[in-house]
Design an enzyme around this catalytic site. Structure first.
Site, PDB file in Angstrom:
ATOM      1  N   GLY A  81       0.950  -0.888   0.149  1.00 34.15           N
ATOM      2  CA  GLY A  81       0.119   0.382  -0.244  1.00 34.15           C
ATOM      3  C   GLY A  81       0.874   1.409   0.371  1.00 34.15           C
ATOM      4  O   GLY A  81       1.651   1.473  -0.757  1.00 34.15           O
ATOM      5  N   ASN A  82      -0.001   2.025   0.455  1.00 33.17           N
ATOM      6  CA  ASN A  82       0.788   3.995   0.136  1.00 33.17           C
ATOM      7  C   ASN A  82       0.347   4.928   1.454  1.00 33.17           C
ATOM      8  O   ASN A  82      -1.202   4.173   1.974  1.00 33.17           O
ATOM      9  CB  ASN A  82       1.030   4.599  -0.714  1.00 33.17           C
ATOM     10  CG  ASN A  82      -0.519   4.791  -1.623  1.00 33.17           C
ATOM     11  OD1 ASN A  82      -1.007   5.520  -0.474  1.00 33.17           O
ATOM     12  ND2 ASN A  82      -0.563   4.097  -1.868  1.00 33.17           N
ATOM     13  N   HIS A  83       0.910   5.940   1.532  1.00 36.59           N
ATOM     14  CA  HIS A  83       0.639   6.862   2.701  1.00 36.59           C
ATOM     15  C   HIS A  83      -0.456   7.343   2.622  1.00 36.59           C
ATOM     16  O   HIS A  83      -0.521   8.588   3.300  1.00 36.59           O
ATOM     17  CB  HIS A  83       1.220   7.322   3.127  1.00 36.59           C
ATOM     18  CG  HIS A  83       2.611   6.154   3.693  1.00 36.59           C
ATOM     19  ND1 HIS A  83       3.046   5.953   5.061  1.00 36.59           N
ATOM     20  CD2 HIS A  83       3.865   6.156   4.140  1.00 36.59           C
ATOM     21  CE1 HIS A  83       3.505   4.522   4.987  1.00 36.59           C
ATOM     22  NE2 HIS A  83       4.822   5.144   4.322  1.00 36.59           N
ATOM     23  N   SER A  84      -0.627   7.088   0.692  1.00 34.90           N
ATOM     24  CA  SER A  84      -2.384   8.434   0.806  1.00 34.90           C
ATOM     25  C   SER A  84      -3.534   8.574   2.134  1.00 34.90           C
ATOM     26  O   SER A  84      -3.420   7.154   3.044  1.00 34.90           O
ATOM     27  CB  SER A  84      -2.947   7.636  -0.140  1.00 34.90           C
ATOM     28  OG  SER A  84      -3.636   9.108  -0.227  1.00 34.90           O
ATOM     29  N   ALA A 136      -3.800   7.616  -5.369  1.00 33.44           N
ATOM     30  CA  ALA A 136      -2.678   7.362  -5.561  1.00 33.44           C
ATOM     31  C   ALA A 136      -2.634   5.855  -5.607  1.00 33.44           C
ATOM     32  O   ALA A 136      -2.840   4.826  -4.787  1.00 33.44           O
ATOM     33  CB  ALA A 136      -1.683   6.615  -3.906  1.00 33.44           C
TER      34      ALA A 136
END
Ligand code: CTP
Length: 401
Positions: free
Chosen positions: A211-214, A279
């Site tokens: 995943g990512n930090h969005s 994102a």
């Protein structure tokens, strides 16, 4: 400003400031509003139903059932209102609202309300400053509610400081400002906007993902601003803790890029504007392990395959839609953003550079440039709510050309 025809639901909870609600009701009625008053059981100790119903020209309800056995339908009350205000809002009622503790008519009505909700807190100084109250007020704001801050002065306890309910005249002014801004801002009425938001999570096994930090803040701010401007909003969000409660936002929660892709193309044909602020993970594991992957060798290889590019596919299938992309870059920012504008067949692209302090994931602020085929415009560092306004102003301007 006249409040002619505006339907305002006032929910009163049990604090000494409740005595001021008589004045609030009178002022709103004088300005032409229709007013319905509800009381929590505790509020009945502070105000008279007879006074409030005489002033509001309507019966005042505090229980699910009236004495004659009729049901006070909280859903109808909630849907009737153009605006609900909880005033005074005690620490107890605030806490019940944000946690959904539904043990009285006021909370049941609040939970059914689709209209904007205003909160005028009133409590003693230390209660107002307590981290628990602060957190609950922040949660209420995250839900999209408007908090009219308590004012400073002498409190019923004898202490001096912030905690007094805002004066009725100030509450009326906040309500008037809200309605006048809303009227001025109906320029997206009749338009349908699709917005993607948040990160995507690509499963590796039943417990892990890429995943990512969005956080989703930019997309949710855009959705709420578009809703305020009268648009019908389809908000498709990856995993995010954010909530929204606008009547004209339909929120679809998805997890992976593939799910986001499928949801977007259920609606894309019908929309006038599409804004891709999500994102999206560019790659996903080729296979999702059925069981949790156990630790074994010193290194682990996970084969990744490319996800569908949702925005590019929207560009390829574009018929009449005004298409907006985002680009988050770390170097050669403008050149990369222009490349994406071209490649994905966009009408405009919003560029954030990670080199700008205050821009990017998990921040409440953003600093953007908007790029079209013929124009580049730079904006200052602003809250994401204000950035959403700039973006939609630009979209409206471009569409009217
Ligand atoms: N986007 C999308 N689907 C993807 C990847 C990106 O819809 N699978 C959208 C994003 O929502 C954003 C824009 O494309 O509006 C640009 O995303 P970004 O990650 O910056 O660009 P990529 O095209 O993925 O290029 P790169 O990661 O190589 O910079």
């Amino acid at each position: 400003m006249s409040l002619e025809g505006k339907r305002i639901l006032i929910s009163v909870s049990g604090g000494i400031a409740a005595y001021k609600i008589n004045f609030l009701v009178r002022m709103l009625i004088k300005k032409g509003a229709e007013v319905q008053v509800l009381l929590t059981p505790a509020a009945e100790n502070f105000v008279s139903k007879l006074t409030l119903s005489t002033l509001s020209k309507k019966p005042v309800y505090s229980e699910f059932y009236s004495e004659n056995g009729t049901w006070n339908n909280h859903v109808d009350l909630a849907l009737w209102a153009d605006l609900m205000i909880v005033a005074p809002c005690t620490a107890n009622t605030l806490s019940k609202m944000v946690h959904g503790l539904c043990d009285n008519l006021v909370i049941a009505t609040y939970l059914s309300a689709k209209c904007p909700v205003f909160i005028a807190p009133a409590m003693d100084l230390d209660m107002y400053e307590h981290p628990s109250t602060r957190q609950n007020l922040e949660m209420a704001e995250d839900f999209g509610h408007v908090v009219i801050p308590a004012e400073s002065g002498e409190l019923a306890s004898g202490l001096n400081g912030p905690g007094r309910m805002a004066e009725p005249a100030h509450i009326v002014a906040a309500i008037e400002t809200f309605f006048s801004q809303n009227q001025a801002l109906k320029n997206l009425a009749g338009k349908t906007i699709l917005i993607t938001a948040g990160p995507t999570h690509e499963a590796i096994d039943p417990v892990r993902f890429i995943g990512n930090h969005s956080s989703g803040k930019m997309g949710f701010s855009l959705a709420e601003e578009a809703a305020k401007r009268g648009a019908k909003v389809i908000l498709i969000s990856g995993p995010s803790s954010l909530q929204t409660n606008y009547e004209n936002i339909s929120l679809h929660r998805v997890t992976s890029a593939k799910e986001m892709f499928d949801k977007v193309f259920e609606y894309y044909k019908e929309v006038d504007i599409a804004i891709a602020s999500a994102a999206v993970a560019d790659y996903a594991p080729k296979e999702i392990a059925v069981e949790k992957i156990k630790k074994s060798d010193d290194s682990l290889f996970i084969e990744l395959i490319k996800n569908p590019d949702i925005l590019k596919t929207m560009g390829d299938q574009k018929t009449h839609q005004f298409l907006v992309g985002f680009a988050l870059e770390t170097q050669d920012e403008e050149a990369h953003a222009k490349g994406k504008l071209e490649k994905k067949n966009l009408d405009m692209i919003v560029l954030n550079s990670l080199r700008d302090e205050g821009a990017g994931f998990q921040k409440d602020t953003n600093k953007i440039k908007i790029i079209t085929k013929s124009d580049i415009k730079s904006f200052d560092l602003k809250s994401k709510e204000d950035v959403a306004k700039d973006i939609l102003n630009f979209v409206e301007e471009q569409m009217s050309k």
